[in-house]
Write a protein that holds these residues in place. Structure first.
Motif, PDB file in Angstrom:
ATOM      1  N   GLY A 169       0.834  -1.190   0.000  1.00  0.00           N
ATOM      2  CA  GLY A 169       0.000   0.000   0.000  1.00  0.00           C
ATOM      3  C   GLY A 169       0.870   1.241   0.000  1.00  0.00           C
ATOM      4  O   GLY A 169       2.008   1.215  -0.479  1.00  0.00           O
ATOM      5  N   PHE A 170       0.378   2.328   0.591  1.00  0.00           N
ATOM      6  CA  PHE A 170       1.161   3.566   0.578  1.00  0.00           C
ATOM      7  C   PHE A 170       0.683   4.518   1.669  1.00  0.00           C
ATOM      8  O   PHE A 170      -0.394   4.351   2.248  1.00  0.00           O
ATOM      9  CB  PHE A 170       1.046   4.257  -0.788  1.00  0.00           C
ATOM     10  CG  PHE A 170      -0.373   4.575  -1.178  1.00  0.00           C
ATOM     11  CD1 PHE A 170      -0.990   5.750  -0.769  1.00  0.00           C
ATOM     12  CD2 PHE A 170      -1.108   3.679  -1.945  1.00  0.00           C
ATOM     13  CE1 PHE A 170      -2.301   6.038  -1.116  1.00  0.00           C
ATOM     14  CE2 PHE A 170      -2.426   3.956  -2.295  1.00  0.00           C
ATOM     15  CZ  PHE A 170      -3.027   5.138  -1.881  1.00  0.00           C
ATOM     16  N   ILE A 171       1.515   5.513   1.916  1.00  0.00           N
ATOM     17  CA  ILE A 171       1.156   6.641   2.777  1.00  0.00           C
ATOM     18  C   ILE A 171       1.290   7.889   1.925  1.00  0.00           C
ATOM     19  O   ILE A 171       2.297   8.069   1.226  1.00  0.00           O
ATOM     20  CB  ILE A 171       2.082   6.736   4.001  1.00  0.00           C
ATOM     21  CG1 ILE A 171       1.931   5.490   4.870  1.00  0.00           C
ATOM     22  CG2 ILE A 171       1.773   7.994   4.819  1.00  0.00           C
ATOM     23  CD1 ILE A 171       2.929   5.415   6.012  1.00  0.00           C
ATOM     24  N   ILE A 172       0.284   8.738   1.958  1.00  0.00           N
ATOM     25  CA  ILE A 172       0.329   9.968   1.173  1.00  0.00           C
ATOM     26  C   ILE A 172       0.276  11.167   2.117  1.00  0.00           C
ATOM     27  O   ILE A 172      -0.500  11.183   3.071  1.00  0.00           O
ATOM     28  CB  ILE A 172      -0.821  10.004   0.133  1.00  0.00           C
ATOM     29  CG1 ILE A 172      -0.616  11.156  -0.839  1.00  0.00           C
ATOM     30  CG2 ILE A 172      -2.183  10.037   0.794  1.00  0.00           C
ATOM     31  CD1 ILE A 172      -1.493  11.060  -2.083  1.00  0.00           C
ATOM     32  N   GLU A 173       1.136  12.146   1.858  1.00  0.00           N
ATOM     33  CA  GLU A 173       1.260  13.294   2.753  1.00  0.00           C
ATOM     34  C   GLU A 173       1.116  14.607   1.990  1.00  0.00           C
ATOM     35  O   GLU A 173       1.609  14.740   0.868  1.00  0.00           O
ATOM     36  CB  GLU A 173       2.627  13.285   3.448  1.00  0.00           C
ATOM     37  CG  GLU A 173       2.885  12.072   4.318  1.00  0.00           C
ATOM     38  CD  GLU A 173       4.256  12.135   4.970  1.00  0.00           C
ATOM     39  OE1 GLU A 173       4.984  13.123   4.722  1.00  0.00           O
ATOM     40  OE2 GLU A 173       4.604  11.203   5.719  1.00  0.00           O
ATOM     41  N   ASP A 174       0.431  15.540   2.624  1.00  0.00           N
ATOM     42  CA  ASP A 174       0.424  16.935   2.175  1.00  0.00           C
ATOM     43  C   ASP A 174       1.210  17.694   3.238  1.00  0.00           C
ATOM     44  O   ASP A 174       0.662  18.103   4.262  1.00  0.00           O
ATOM     45  CB  ASP A 174      -1.012  17.457   2.071  1.00  0.00           C
ATOM     46  CG  ASP A 174      -1.061  18.889   1.527  1.00  0.00           C
ATOM     47  OD1 ASP A 174      -0.019  19.576   1.584  1.00  0.00           O
ATOM     48  OD2 ASP A 174      -2.136  19.309   1.062  1.00  0.00           O
ATOM     49  N   ARG A 175       2.499  17.836   3.018  1.00  0.00           N
ATOM     50  CA  ARG A 175       3.372  18.403   4.043  1.00  0.00           C
ATOM     51  C   ARG A 175       3.128  19.893   4.254  1.00  0.00           C
ATOM     52  O   ARG A 175       3.432  20.432   5.316  1.00  0.00           O
ATOM     53  CB  ARG A 175       4.827  18.131   3.679  1.00  0.00           C
ATOM     54  CG  ARG A 175       5.153  16.637   3.767  1.00  0.00           C
ATOM     55  CD  ARG A 175       6.569  16.300   3.384  1.00  0.00           C
ATOM     56  NE  ARG A 175       6.813  14.861   3.528  1.00  0.00           N
ATOM     57  CZ  ARG A 175       7.936  14.257   3.139  1.00  0.00           C
ATOM     58  NH1 ARG A 175       8.908  14.961   2.572  1.00  0.00           N
ATOM     59  NH2 ARG A 175       8.073  12.947   3.313  1.00  0.00           N
ATOM     60  N   GLU A 176       2.577  20.565   3.262  1.00  0.00           N
ATOM     61  CA  GLU A 176       2.277  21.989   3.418  1.00  0.00           C
ATOM     62  C   GLU A 176       1.137  22.194   4.417  1.00  0.00           C
ATOM     63  O   GLU A 176       1.143  23.137   5.199  1.00  0.00           O
ATOM     64  CB  GLU A 176       1.909  22.600   2.062  1.00  0.00           C
ATOM     65  CG  GLU A 176       3.075  22.650   1.075  1.00  0.00           C
ATOM     66  CD  GLU A 176       2.649  23.198  -0.275  1.00  0.00           C
ATOM     67  OE1 GLU A 176       1.433  23.477  -0.444  1.00  0.00           O
ATOM     68  OE2 GLU A 176       3.518  23.352  -1.158  1.00  0.00           O
ATOM     69  N   LYS A 177       0.158  21.290   4.386  1.00  0.00           N
ATOM     70  CA  LYS A 177      -1.001  21.402   5.275  1.00  0.00           C
ATOM     71  C   LYS A 177      -0.913  20.456   6.476  1.00  0.00           C
ATOM     72  O   LYS A 177      -1.783  20.474   7.346  1.00  0.00           O
ATOM     73  CB  LYS A 177      -2.286  21.116   4.495  1.00  0.00           C
ATOM     74  CG  LYS A 177      -2.562  22.138   3.401  1.00  0.00           C
ATOM     75  CD  LYS A 177      -3.897  21.863   2.722  1.00  0.00           C
ATOM     76  CE  LYS A 177      -4.189  22.918   1.658  1.00  0.00           C
ATOM     77  NZ  LYS A 177      -5.495  22.696   1.001  1.00  0.00           N
ATOM     78  N   GLY A 178       0.135  19.629   6.501  1.00  0.00           N
ATOM     79  CA  GLY A 178       0.306  18.708   7.625  1.00  0.00           C
ATOM     80  C   GLY A 178      -0.720  17.593   7.656  1.00  0.00           C
ATOM     81  O   GLY A 178      -1.118  17.132   8.731  1.00  0.00           O
ATOM     82  N   ILE A 179      -1.158  17.150   6.475  1.00  0.00           N
ATOM     83  CA  ILE A 179      -2.172  16.089   6.390  1.00  0.00           C
ATOM     84  C   ILE A 179      -1.505  14.792   5.939  1.00  0.00           C
ATOM     85  O   ILE A 179      -0.720  14.786   4.982  1.00  0.00           O
ATOM     86  CB  ILE A 179      -3.291  16.473   5.404  1.00  0.00           C
ATOM     87  CG1 ILE A 179      -4.003  17.741   5.891  1.00  0.00           C
ATOM     88  CG2 ILE A 179      -4.288  15.324   5.257  1.00  0.00           C
ATOM     89  CD1 ILE A 179      -5.012  18.284   4.897  1.00  0.00           C
ATOM     90  N   VAL A 180      -1.830  13.707   6.633  1.00  0.00           N
ATOM     91  CA  VAL A 180      -1.295  12.388   6.292  1.00  0.00           C
ATOM     92  C   VAL A 180      -2.454  11.404   6.177  1.00  0.00           C
ATOM     93  O   VAL A 180      -3.307  11.332   7.063  1.00  0.00           O
ATOM     94  CB  VAL A 180      -0.299  11.879   7.359  1.00  0.00           C
ATOM     95  CG1 VAL A 180       0.205  10.484   6.985  1.00  0.00           C
ATOM     96  CG2 VAL A 180       0.861  12.846   7.515  1.00  0.00           C
ATOM     97  N   ALA A 181      -2.487  10.656   5.074  1.00  0.00           N
ATOM     98  CA  ALA A 181      -3.500   9.609   4.892  1.00  0.00           C
ATOM     99  C   ALA A 181      -2.773   8.275   4.731  1.00  0.00           C
ATOM    100  O   ALA A 181      -1.922   8.131   3.850  1.00  0.00           O
ATOM    101  CB  ALA A 181      -4.366   9.900   3.677  1.00  0.00           C
ATOM    102  N   ASP A 182      -3.105   7.335   5.602  1.00  0.00           N
ATOM    103  CA  ASP A 182      -2.406   6.045   5.624  1.00  0.00           C
ATOM    104  C   ASP A 182      -3.251   4.979   4.928  1.00  0.00           C
ATOM    105  O   ASP A 182      -4.267   4.532   5.444  1.00  0.00           O
ATOM    106  CB  ASP A 182      -2.130   5.640   7.073  1.00  0.00           C
ATOM    107  CG  ASP A 182      -1.131   4.491   7.168  1.00  0.00           C
ATOM    108  OD1 ASP A 182      -0.924   3.801   6.153  1.00  0.00           O
ATOM    109  OD2 ASP A 182      -0.569   4.293   8.260  1.00  0.00           O
TER     110      ASP A 182
END
Length: 210
Positions: A169-182
């Motif tokens: 699978g994967f982990i996706i991050e929006d580092r600008e907004k500090g959002i992480v979806a696992d």
């Protein structure tokens, strides 16, 4: 008619004997009554002591029985906990083994494609980081880049592969907004473990505590 001295003595002895006999009979009766009363009192005291001893023995036996039952119950509960932990470990290993086989299967590629589209729909940012296992970087890197390029939202995605512990699978991050979806396989296993572990414990309780 005169009474001789011998006759008087004989009469006296008879009267005295009758008196002594009567007195002894009364004393004997009184002595017997006193003895009977004393025996009754001693019998009651003895019975009282016996009852106290028996009650004490009963209390001791009951306390010992309670202690034994408590120890048995504690051992049983410890055995149940031990069995639960053992089965939960087996469940975890079984899920990991299944996951290891799944990431090599034909259905895994479609799983990744579906979850990737879902994740990209959820993430509002344009600059994202996609974290994969090194294996998936090698096996699916080109496929994932192609799928990202086909999207109309044209998100800028950095793909990196360092997280071997996510299994797949994967982990996706929006580092600008500090959002992480696992969306990792590990996260799915953890969620499945919690649900299946609870279900397992409930079913095990029904069997072991019956």
């Amino acid at each position: 008619m005169s009474v001789t001295v011998e006759g008087k003595l004989e009469l006296f002895k008879r009267v005295l004997f009758e008196h002594v006999e009567k007195d002894w009979a009364e004393r004997k009766k009184k002595l017997a009554e006193e003895l009977e009363q004393k025996l009754n009192e001693e019998r009651k005291e003895y019975e009282k002591q016996i009852k106290a001893i028996m009650e004490d023995a009963k209390k001791r036996a009951e306390a010992k029985r309670t202690a034994i039952l408590a120890a048995i119950q504690e051992d049983k509960e410890q055995e149940i906990i031990k069995k639960k932990e053992e089965l939960f470990r087996e469940l975890t290993e079984s899920l990991k083994k299944w996951a290891g086989e799944f990431v090599k299967s034909d259905g895994y590629k479609e799983f990744m494609n579906k979850n990737l589209n879902q994740a990209l729909d959820l993430m509002e940012g344009q600059n994202l980081v996609l974290i994969l296992t090194n294996r998936d970087m090698d096996a699916l890197g080109s496929f994932i880049k192609e799928k990202v390029a086909q999207r109309v939202d044209r998100k800028n995605i950095e793909i990196t592969g360092h997280k071997e512990d996510i299994i797949g699978g994967f982990i996706i991050e929006d580092r600008e907004k500090g959002i992480v979806a696992d969306f990792s396989i590990k996260a799915l296993i953890d969620e499945a473990k919690e649900y299946m572990g609870k279900l397992l414990y409930e079913k095990l309780d029904e069997v072991l505590k019956a």
